[in-house]
Design a protein around this motif. Structure first.
Motif, mmCIF file in Angstrom:
data_model
loop_
_atom_site.group_PDB
_atom_site.id
_atom_site.type_symbol
_atom_site.label_atom_id
_atom_site.label_comp_id
_atom_site.label_asym_id
_atom_site.label_seq_id
_atom_site.Cartn_x
_atom_site.Cartn_y
_atom_site.Cartn_z
ATOM 1 N N VAL A 191 51.572 53.416 37.536
ATOM 2 C CA VAL A 191 52.507 53.065 38.746
ATOM 3 C C VAL A 191 52.098 51.840 39.394
ATOM 4 N N GLY A 192 50.845 51.660 39.923
ATOM 5 C CA GLY A 192 50.253 50.776 40.712
ATOM 6 C C GLY A 192 50.383 49.360 39.650
ATOM 7 N N PHE A 193 49.852 49.488 38.487
ATOM 8 C CA PHE A 193 50.024 48.505 37.640
ATOM 9 C C PHE A 193 51.203 47.778 37.478
ATOM 10 N N SER A 194 52.393 48.727 37.358
ATOM 11 C CA SER A 194 53.586 48.114 37.498
ATOM 12 C C SER A 194 54.007 47.301 38.517
ATOM 13 N N TYR A 195 53.521 48.032 39.868
ATOM 14 C CA TYR A 195 54.036 47.193 41.240
ATOM 15 C C TYR A 195 53.217 45.892 41.406
ATOM 16 N N SER A 196 52.041 45.959 40.788
ATOM 17 C CA SER A 196 51.015 44.670 41.023
ATOM 18 C C SER A 196 51.774 43.420 40.864
ATOM 19 N N GLY A 197 52.759 43.426 39.797
ATOM 20 C CA GLY A 197 53.115 42.016 39.470
ATOM 21 C C GLY A 197 54.200 41.547 40.721
ATOM 22 N N VAL A 198 54.832 42.604 41.337
ATOM 23 C CA VAL A 198 55.756 42.339 42.573
ATOM 24 C C VAL A 198 54.959 41.665 43.632
ATOM 25 N N LEU A 199 53.535 42.205 43.966
ATOM 26 C CA LEU A 199 52.821 41.634 44.653
ATOM 27 C C LEU A 199 52.095 40.187 44.524
ATOM 28 N N LEU A 253 46.163 48.300 40.749
ATOM 29 C CA LEU A 253 46.771 47.103 41.452
ATOM 30 C C LEU A 253 45.823 45.942 41.349
ATOM 31 N N GLY A 254 44.585 46.316 40.930
ATOM 32 C CA GLY A 254 43.691 44.959 40.673
ATOM 33 C C GLY A 254 43.745 44.311 39.629
ATOM 34 N N ALA A 255 43.550 45.194 38.446
ATOM 35 C CA ALA A 255 43.851 44.585 36.799
ATOM 36 C C ALA A 255 45.025 44.215 36.424
ATOM 37 N N GLY A 256 46.120 44.736 37.185
ATOM 38 C CA GLY A 256 47.639 44.179 36.778
ATOM 39 C C GLY A 256 47.681 42.574 36.910
ATOM 40 N N PRO A 257 47.564 42.217 38.011
ATOM 41 C CA PRO A 257 47.873 40.689 38.048
ATOM 42 C C PRO A 257 47.289 39.891 36.963
#
Length: 405
Positions: free
Chosen positions: A223-231, A347-351
């Motif tokens: 879920v954090g991975f999917s949100y990381s792009g928004v951030l 969150l960190g790997a996502g972007p």
């Protein structure tokens, strides 16, 4: 019989410390890359490293903190983390070259990882069991507010001040954290010492991770991975779709929706269980991501912010509560660090990973795909936790019927 007290001195102070920790974290996240470029002539990629290496440090800090809490207790770990936080915050004044800045960013991340994991553990240890969902929900609001206020303050300093003012302001906040931490008075928790002999001296992964917390933490990673792009890509996306003005209010709307809903979601979880909160949250988050990907007007972008705040924001606090509830009390420190290690990893790997997709999908396509990832997380949650909780509720109901007869 009245409710057990939630807003104790310990709860209030630890929540305030967590707010200041996260505020400094996000204030620097939006300003330090610019500092690296302006002060040391860093390239864009190196400036990105200066910003993101903090997350690697935070992961390292969280990894060692769970075991550290078991060995010396949450109170001492809390103080050690805050001492490191003050030292590394002060060292920004002495980073005379790019290499030293990168090293200090890594160490600063370690300090925040240790201190913030300790705050989460203290909250888990001190909130009444009957109000744990509500208590952790209110506690996590401290971080939510900081994620909105930190970038805002950072941008103000960048526009009207200078980087030395930023570092001075951060050092002041770090000092306040340490001073007020001495007012925290935790009772002894004998279970930690009692179980310590079973830990052993050799390397065991179980000494650093709480296995029972891994399933829900893995869902949080996705879920954090999917949100990381928004951030990471909101500002670029807003420029691309000509909605820069509306995007400036995105996190404000997100925070307001979360502030309004969080107390109710925590109470609902305490009363009815996690499933009744998690499933709607993930559905609402997926809808928010679809709206976000298809925003052609400012009102749609802000509506997406409201949906994402309601869905994603509430999911995180409830998932963290689950990671505590499935773990034994003497492993709360490890459960907290396990949750944040996997969540931060997403969150960190996502972007970094999503950045490779943008040239092929565009921003709209990327965020639409992330809505699909959220849908996948619903299925993951069912198999990793939701199904088991449903069976437990059925078993409790069956036991209640038998006892009634």
């Amino acid at each position: 019989m009245g409710k057990e007290k939630l807003w104790t001195r310990n709860f209030t102070i630890v929540s305030l410390v967590n707010f200041l920790l996260v505020l400094v974290y996000f204030l620097l996240m939006v300003t330090i890359a610019r500092y690296a470029v302006d002060q040391f002539g860093a390239s864009t990629s190196i400036a990105g490293l200066v910003s993101s290496i903090f997350i690697i440090g935070s992961l390292i800090g969280r990894l060692v903190t769970g075991r550290m809490i078991e060995d010396v207790g949450s109170k001492k770990t809390f103080r050690v983390g805050l001492l490191l936080f003050i030292i590394t915050t002060a060292l920004y004044f002495f980073t005379s070259n790019l290499s030293l800045l990168i090293i200090n960013r890594l160490l600063h991340g370690v300090a925040v990882g240790v201190a913030s994991t300790a705050t989460g553990t203290i909250i888990a240890q001190t909130v009444p069991r009957s109000r744990r969902g509500e208590g952790i929900g209110f506690f996590s609001l401290s971080a939510v507010l900081a994620t909105a206020i930190g970038p805002f303050v950072g941008m103000l300093f960048t526009r009207y001040g200078n980087f030395n003012m930023i570092f001075m302001f951060n050092l002041l906040l770090a000092t306040i954290c340490m001073v007020i931490s001495f007012a925290v008075n935790l009772p002894a928790i004998p279970a930690v010492k009692k179980d310590k002999e079973k830990v052993g001296t050799g390397f065991k992964l179980s000494n650093y991770l709480e296995y029972k917390a891994v399933p829900i933490s893995f869902v949080a990673l996705v879920v954090g991975f999917s949100y990381s792009g928004v951030l990471s890509f909101l500002s670029f996306y807003a420029e691309d779709i000509n909605l820069v003005d509306a995007a400036g209010f995105f996190f404000l709307v997100y925070s307001i929706m979360l502030l309004l809903s969080r107390p109710f979601s925590g109470r609902l979880m305490d009363a009815k269980g996690a499933n009744i909160v998690i499933y709607p949250c993930l559905v609402v988050f997926a809808i928010g991501m679809v709206l976000f990907s298809q925003a052609y007007y400012g009102v749609i972008l802000l509506l997406a912010a409201a949906f994402i705040g309601l869905g994603y924001g509430n999911f995180v606090s409830v998932a963290q509560t689950i990671s505590i509830q499935v773990s034994p009390p003497h492993r709360f420190g490890l459960a907290t660090s396990t949750f944040y290690i996997l969540y931060d990893l997403g969150l960190g790997a996502g972007p970094y990973l999503l950045g490779f997709l943008v040239p092929f999908t565009g921003y709209r396509g990327l965020f639409l795909y992330m809505a699909g990832v959220v849908v996948v997380s619903i299925v993951l949650y069912y198999f990793l936790h939701g199904r088991a909780e449903k069976e437990q509720k059925k078993e409790k109901a069956r036991q209640g019927v038998l006892q009634g007869n």
